[in-house]
Design an enzyme around this catalytic site. Structure first.
Site, PDB file in Angstrom:
ATOM      1  N   TYR A 142      45.463  31.911  39.089  1.00 35.34           N
ATOM      2  CA  TYR A 142      45.265  33.362  39.019  1.00 35.34           C
ATOM      3  C   TYR A 142      45.146  33.737  37.551  1.00 35.34           C
ATOM      4  CZ  TYR A 142      46.240  38.308  40.269  1.00 35.34           C
ATOM      5  OH  TYR A 142      46.189  39.667  40.448  1.00 35.34           O
ATOM      6  N   LYS A 170      41.427  32.695  41.282  1.00 36.47           N
ATOM      7  CA  LYS A 170      41.246  34.135  41.466  1.00 36.47           C
ATOM      8  C   LYS A 170      40.935  34.700  40.092  1.00 36.47           C
ATOM      9  CE  LYS A 170      43.284  38.518  42.865  1.00 36.47           C
ATOM     10  NZ  LYS A 170      44.499  39.270  43.288  1.00 36.47           N
TER      11      LYS A 170
END
Length: 300
Positions: A142, A170
């Protein structure tokens, strides 16, 4: 229709960064979480990210994170993947949360860059490798430097891509060139973590999205990807552009997406409940504006 030239995504294509429903007193609402998850899956989401930024991870206890995974797995079964937010600023704690998520039934682990301590890139790489080695779960990195203070630099991504369990990213880096450099040289599955980038990133080879606005418009978010996949790029573009006012109001207008999305969900009668401090609820004026933008977007 599925494009045979596009690799199968590891966690699905249209993922929702699901809010964590609370009761009016602020307790974890597991029944509400199950109902919300069922609706999201029924309306087009093939993956759910639990306990992430939109899920108020900083104010969830370890036990609550595990209970949330179990409750949502019981609600949706195998109709959708579950990616559990496990990232913290502490490597040992992140390892423990990853193992707990695996035991609770998660399909993957979302591991955010350690925040506040701002580790250098070699320490960052070691952190991610230790977490990925700690369980059998595939890992979604992330990258959100605007919140954590530390970017996962493209060269670090290229090195991490050789780990067999680091499979996805992400992407909230707001570095489209850097993202494309990694996409071009690795098999990492990139997911747009910023709703305004869903179509743009998908068009250059991303796996899909992890969307905040999908909490309220899951069908429309899934339709952006499906339209592009079917070759109707003009329709995909129209949907993305029509979503812009709602995306701006929910994620880019000065309030955290958790606050705005929960306000909308509550106004629409869906499980959500309050936000936990230090976040504060949206004002009635903001909620009215959000509801108007939602109705405009979903009217056509």
């Amino acid at each position: 229709m599925t494009n045979p030239d596009r690799p199968a995504p590891p966690f699905g294509r249209a993922l929702c960064a699901m809010v964590t429903p609370f009761t009016p007193t602020g307790a974890l609402d597991l029944d509400g979480a199950g109902l919300l998850a069922e609706r999201l899956v029924a309306e087009g989401c093939d993956g759910l990210v639990l306990g992430g930024t939109t899920g108020e991870s900083p104010t969830l206890t370890d036990d609550e994170k595990t209970e949330l995974v179990r409750a949502v797995r019981a609600a949706v079964g195998r109709r959708a993947t579950i990616v559990a937010g496990v990232g913290t600023f502490d490597t040992r704690h992140t390892v423990d949360l990853t193992r707990a998520a695996e035991q609770a039934g998660a399909d993957g682990a979302l591991v955010v860059t350690p925040y506040y301590s701002r580790p250098p890139q070699d320490a960052l790489e070691a952190h991610f490798r230790e977490v990925a080695d700690a369980s059998g779960l595939p890992v979604m990195l992330y990258d959100i430097p605007g919140r954590t203070g530390t970017r996962i630099e493209p060269e670090t991504m290229l090195r991490l891509a050789d780990h067999p369990r680091i499979v996805a990213v992400k992407d909230c880096s707001y570095d489209f060139l850097g993202t494309q450099k990694v996409l071009a040289r690795t098999e990492l599955a990139y997911y747009a973590g910023c709703d305004e980038h869903i179509l743009a990133l998908y068009a250059v080879g991303a796996a899909g999205c992890v969307s905040t606005v999908a909490n309220v418009v899951p069908r429309q978010v899934a339709d952006i990807l499906a339209s592009f996949e079917a070759g109707d790029t003009a329709r995909a573009a129209r949907l993305q552009l029509r979503a812009t006012p709602l995306i701006e109001a929910t994620t880019a207008a000065g309030l955290p997406g958790t606050v705005t999305v929960k306000a909308l969900l509550n106004a629409l009668g869906h499980p959500a409940g309050p936000v936990r401090p230090p976040l504060r609820p949206a004002t009635p004026e903001t909620t009215t504006q959000l509801l108007s933008l939602y109705k405009n977007f979903t009217a056509l």
